[in-house]
Motif scaffolding. Sequence first.
Motif, mmCIF file in Angstrom:
data_model
loop_
_atom_site.group_PDB
_atom_site.id
_atom_site.type_symbol
_atom_site.label_atom_id
_atom_site.label_comp_id
_atom_site.label_asym_id
_atom_site.label_seq_id
_atom_site.Cartn_x
_atom_site.Cartn_y
_atom_site.Cartn_z
ATOM 1 N N TYR A 1 0.821 -1.208 0.000
ATOM 2 C CA TYR A 1 0.000 0.000 0.000
ATOM 3 C C TYR A 1 0.852 1.254 0.000
ATOM 4 O O TYR A 1 0.638 2.175 -0.781
ATOM 5 C CB TYR A 1 -0.931 -0.015 1.207
ATOM 6 C CG TYR A 1 -1.658 1.284 1.384
ATOM 7 C CD1 TYR A 1 -2.643 1.650 0.470
ATOM 8 C CD2 TYR A 1 -1.329 2.166 2.399
ATOM 9 C CE1 TYR A 1 -3.294 2.859 0.592
ATOM 10 C CE2 TYR A 1 -1.971 3.367 2.536
ATOM 11 C CZ TYR A 1 -2.957 3.706 1.632
ATOM 12 O OH TYR A 1 -3.598 4.910 1.737
ATOM 13 N N THR A 2 1.845 1.273 0.864
ATOM 14 C CA THR A 2 2.738 2.436 0.912
ATOM 15 C C THR A 2 3.366 2.627 -0.455
ATOM 16 O O THR A 2 3.508 3.739 -0.936
ATOM 17 C CB THR A 2 3.880 2.204 1.912
ATOM 18 O OG1 THR A 2 3.391 1.414 2.967
ATOM 19 C CG2 THR A 2 4.417 3.490 2.420
ATOM 20 N N GLY A 3 3.760 1.494 -1.039
ATOM 21 C CA GLY A 3 4.377 1.534 -2.351
ATOM 22 C C GLY A 3 3.461 2.170 -3.369
ATOM 23 O O GLY A 3 3.898 2.923 -4.224
ATOM 24 N N ALA A 4 2.162 1.856 -3.235
ATOM 25 C CA ALA A 4 1.209 2.418 -4.182
ATOM 26 C C ALA A 4 1.216 3.940 -4.099
ATOM 27 O O ALA A 4 1.219 4.632 -5.106
ATOM 28 C CB ALA A 4 -0.185 1.867 -3.913
ATOM 29 N N VAL A 5 1.249 4.452 -2.859
ATOM 30 C CA VAL A 5 1.292 5.908 -2.676
ATOM 31 C C VAL A 5 2.578 6.461 -3.298
ATOM 32 O O VAL A 5 2.559 7.445 -4.025
ATOM 33 C CB VAL A 5 1.233 6.265 -1.177
ATOM 34 C CG1 VAL A 5 1.448 7.755 -0.978
ATOM 35 C CG2 VAL A 5 -0.093 5.845 -0.596
ATOM 36 N N PHE A 6 3.680 5.769 -3.030
ATOM 37 C CA PHE A 6 4.964 6.227 -3.550
ATOM 38 C C PHE A 6 5.021 6.124 -5.067
ATOM 39 O O PHE A 6 5.513 7.010 -5.733
ATOM 40 C CB PHE A 6 6.099 5.413 -2.930
ATOM 41 C CG PHE A 6 6.585 5.985 -1.654
ATOM 42 C CD1 PHE A 6 7.803 6.618 -1.593
ATOM 43 C CD2 PHE A 6 5.802 5.926 -0.527
ATOM 44 C CE1 PHE A 6 8.243 7.178 -0.415
ATOM 45 C CE2 PHE A 6 6.238 6.475 0.654
ATOM 46 C CZ PHE A 6 7.455 7.106 0.718
ATOM 47 N N GLN A 7 4.500 5.005 -5.543
ATOM 48 C CA GLN A 7 4.521 4.796 -6.987
ATOM 49 C C GLN A 7 3.701 5.873 -7.680
ATOM 50 O O GLN A 7 4.094 6.396 -8.710
ATOM 51 C CB GLN A 7 3.961 3.411 -7.302
ATOM 52 C CG GLN A 7 4.053 3.036 -8.766
ATOM 53 C CD GLN A 7 5.479 2.764 -9.207
ATOM 54 O OE1 GLN A 7 6.174 1.947 -8.635
ATOM 55 N NE2 GLN A 7 5.933 3.460 -10.216
ATOM 56 N N GLN A 8 2.571 6.186 -7.064
ATOM 57 C CA GLN A 8 1.725 7.233 -7.639
ATOM 58 C C GLN A 8 2.462 8.550 -7.710
ATOM 59 O O GLN A 8 2.276 9.337 -8.618
ATOM 60 C CB GLN A 8 0.482 7.410 -6.780
ATOM 61 C CG GLN A 8 -0.724 6.692 -7.330
ATOM 62 C CD GLN A 8 -1.884 6.820 -6.396
ATOM 63 O OE1 GLN A 8 -1.946 7.735 -5.586
ATOM 64 N NE2 GLN A 8 -2.813 5.907 -6.504
ATOM 65 N N PHE A 9 3.297 8.768 -6.684
ATOM 66 C CA PHE A 9 4.002 10.033 -6.652
ATOM 67 C C PHE A 9 5.246 10.011 -7.549
ATOM 68 O O PHE A 9 5.370 10.792 -8.480
ATOM 69 C CB PHE A 9 4.389 10.372 -5.218
ATOM 70 C CG PHE A 9 5.091 11.680 -5.115
ATOM 71 C CD1 PHE A 9 4.389 12.865 -5.248
ATOM 72 C CD2 PHE A 9 6.460 11.732 -4.931
ATOM 73 C CE1 PHE A 9 5.040 14.067 -5.193
ATOM 74 C CE2 PHE A 9 7.114 12.940 -4.871
ATOM 75 C CZ PHE A 9 6.404 14.111 -4.994
ATOM 76 N N PHE A 10 6.134 9.051 -7.261
ATOM 77 C CA PHE A 10 7.411 9.047 -7.984
ATOM 78 C C PHE A 10 7.289 8.456 -9.392
ATOM 79 O O PHE A 10 8.078 8.765 -10.255
ATOM 80 C CB PHE A 10 8.460 8.244 -7.210
ATOM 81 C CG PHE A 10 8.939 8.928 -5.984
ATOM 82 C CD1 PHE A 10 9.797 10.009 -6.074
ATOM 83 C CD2 PHE A 10 8.531 8.507 -4.740
ATOM 84 C CE1 PHE A 10 10.249 10.648 -4.938
ATOM 85 C CE2 PHE A 10 8.985 9.133 -3.603
ATOM 86 C CZ PHE A 10 9.838 10.206 -3.696
ATOM 87 N N GLY A 11 6.305 7.573 -9.565
ATOM 88 C CA GLY A 11 6.186 6.882 -10.834
ATOM 89 C C GLY A 11 5.714 7.794 -11.955
ATOM 90 O O GLY A 11 6.043 7.593 -13.111
ATOM 91 N N THR A 12 4.945 8.827 -11.598
ATOM 92 C CA THR A 12 4.426 9.706 -12.635
ATOM 93 C C THR A 12 5.506 10.705 -13.059
ATOM 94 O O THR A 12 6.499 10.896 -12.362
ATOM 95 C CB THR A 12 3.216 10.503 -12.114
ATOM 96 O OG1 THR A 12 3.652 11.207 -10.952
ATOM 97 C CG2 THR A 12 2.068 9.595 -11.752
ATOM 98 N N LEU A 13 5.253 11.310 -14.178
ATOM 99 C CA LEU A 13 6.202 12.293 -14.696
ATOM 100 C C LEU A 13 6.310 13.462 -13.726
ATOM 101 O O LEU A 13 7.396 13.954 -13.431
ATOM 102 C CB LEU A 13 5.732 12.768 -16.069
ATOM 103 C CG LEU A 13 6.730 13.650 -16.799
ATOM 104 C CD1 LEU A 13 7.940 12.833 -17.216
ATOM 105 C CD2 LEU A 13 6.078 14.301 -18.002
ATOM 106 N N LEU A 14 5.145 13.849 -13.176
ATOM 107 C CA LEU A 14 5.116 14.972 -12.254
ATOM 108 C C LEU A 14 5.991 14.677 -11.033
ATOM 109 O O LEU A 14 6.804 15.500 -10.611
ATOM 110 C CB LEU A 14 3.673 15.247 -11.813
ATOM 111 C CG LEU A 14 3.524 16.433 -10.865
ATOM 112 C CD1 LEU A 14 3.679 17.741 -11.615
ATOM 113 C CD2 LEU A 14 2.173 16.385 -10.163
#
Lengths: 260, 410
Positions: free
Chosen positions: A218-231
Amino acid sequence: MFKIIKYSFYDLMRSRWSYVYFAFYFALGFVLLFLNNDINKAVITLMNIIIVLTPLIGTIFGVMYYYNSKEFTELLLAQPIKRNRIFLGQYLGVSFSLALSLVLGLGVPFVIYGLFNSPAIFDFVLLLITGTFLNFIFVALAFNIALSNENRIKGFGYAILMWLFLAVVYDGLFLISLVIFNEYPLDKISLFATMFNPIDLSRILIILKLDISALLGYTGAVFQQFFGTLLGMIISFVVLSFWVILPVGRIALKANKKDF
Amino acid sequence: MRFFLILFLLVTICLQANTIKVCESCKIKTIKEAILLAKDGDTVSVKKGIYKETKINVDKSIYIIGEDYPTLDGQNKTESIFAAKAIDFVISGFIFKNVGLSYTKEIAAIYVSNSTNFNIKNNVLEDVFYGFIIQSSNFGLIQNNKITGKSINETTSGNGIHVWKCKNLRIEQNIVKGMRDGVYLEFVNNSFISNNTSQNNVRYGLHFMFSNNNEYHHNEFRENGAGVAVMFSKSIKMHHNTFHFNWGAASYGLLLKEINDAEIYDNIFEQNTIGINIEGCNRISYKNNHFIRNGWALKFRGGCYKNIFEFNNFVSNAFDLSYNSKLNDNKFEANYWSDYTGYDLDKNGIGDVAYRPVKLFSYIVNNTPETLILLRSLFVDIINFSEKVSPVFTPDNLIDAKPLMKPIEL
């Protein structure tokens, strides 16, 4: 200013330390690839090393260079050159030569082993970019410490302490606070906390790209959403740039006021 | 003498099965018609073409063979294309298209119930809701079929091969893609599942429920939503399978829940978030398995007793083992761990120092999952090292006393 950059750069080139540093990364790259023969795996191992070693070497080099070239700096100060230019020139000279050693030292073995045909090329480039950023950040921090401390021993001590804090102690405090405040939603806080440590920020930036993200649940999902996107990518690089700009700004400011 | 010979020939000719041909220009134009005419033992040979038929009842011992892959078009009606209920029949060589979809009725490309000795092979199923539903049947062979679906989520999709309450089946060499579960087995005993490829399914590649004494081997499961699940089953053999790239926040190579007396050997688990997730499993033997670059190679969720792990390879996993209790009744011996740093003075290939597969960090992550973002941090390496030297938090007796120095060969 360009002349001073050039001078510092050549000075370091002649001082052999750059070569040693370059040779170290060069050997490291070859040994890793020789043992693994898999660029993907080598990139992961390399991450561990870059995250710890690049800041350490940047710190030590920065402090050492400042103290060693102090007499020459004083000589330069007597010339009609702006103070800012002298110090920024020296800073950029050191940073560039270290970054060059890093990029060439690791780049050459990987290119020889067929990096361009490997899907790991983006991870590797990201690794080099963050490594270079760490280099610039820690040399700047080291210059700051050296400028504020006339005493060499003290300066060295503080610089090593700073590295130790950011590389080890910060994570320890982070871990303890996460364990203590277990009951609370921590994902946003931890996201925020990583921004305050360039080592953590680059580490997470890389491990998310190296596909360990799915582990994070779950934490990863939050991180992925943040760091994974171009923004997220852009934001993290902006934060890393701030980590360069703020200390460099302080170098300029401090250099103007300092009594020699 | 001659009389007898002629009589014998006549009898054999009479007994010989007939072949009924079905094609667009033939006398018999539909498969339904052909089946009505056929007697036990006859062959219905269907030529290439498009046949818009559903609800074809197979109730005789006949062979229905498609030649050059004729297409059966279900026109999206809520009816199965074949509904079989017979002894000794074969359905082979068809392409199924536009098979209907229903959330209330059980429909599939081929629906088999209360049958024995059947054989479904060489069929191609395109974008189906349910591929095959096999129910209360014995001694069937499902071979060499290719099933593809366009499943998006679990609630609106069906299974590739759905088997319920059967015995003695063989499911071989099928390819199942993009369904909910690739192969779903419930109350299925004494069956063999081998050489299948199950990939990109929304839920599981293979799913066992309440199915005992089965064996699955040489299958490949990749990129499924959650890998393979084996639940509430006894005495299952799993060997020579490949589980890889089952990667996602809630994904694993193999999920074991309430499994007793199973044998798991010679499998490869590569790049799964969790290699094997083990919950409430007893007396399982794990041998010669390869765990390569998984997030967690093994994750124990509790209630696991008397499991034996020997001669397995654990290579470059982020965590080799996650364990949630201080009590250990499982045996780890003679495995290869790539993280092992011990030495072998007497050169017998066995490390002289015991290996502790549970790291302190893995214990911390178990309690506070958020801490996982500190993975690969220097601090974490330091605390792992200190825990290794003097264990406080991890189970005392959870060690591999004879770790191997060299990996076991694939």
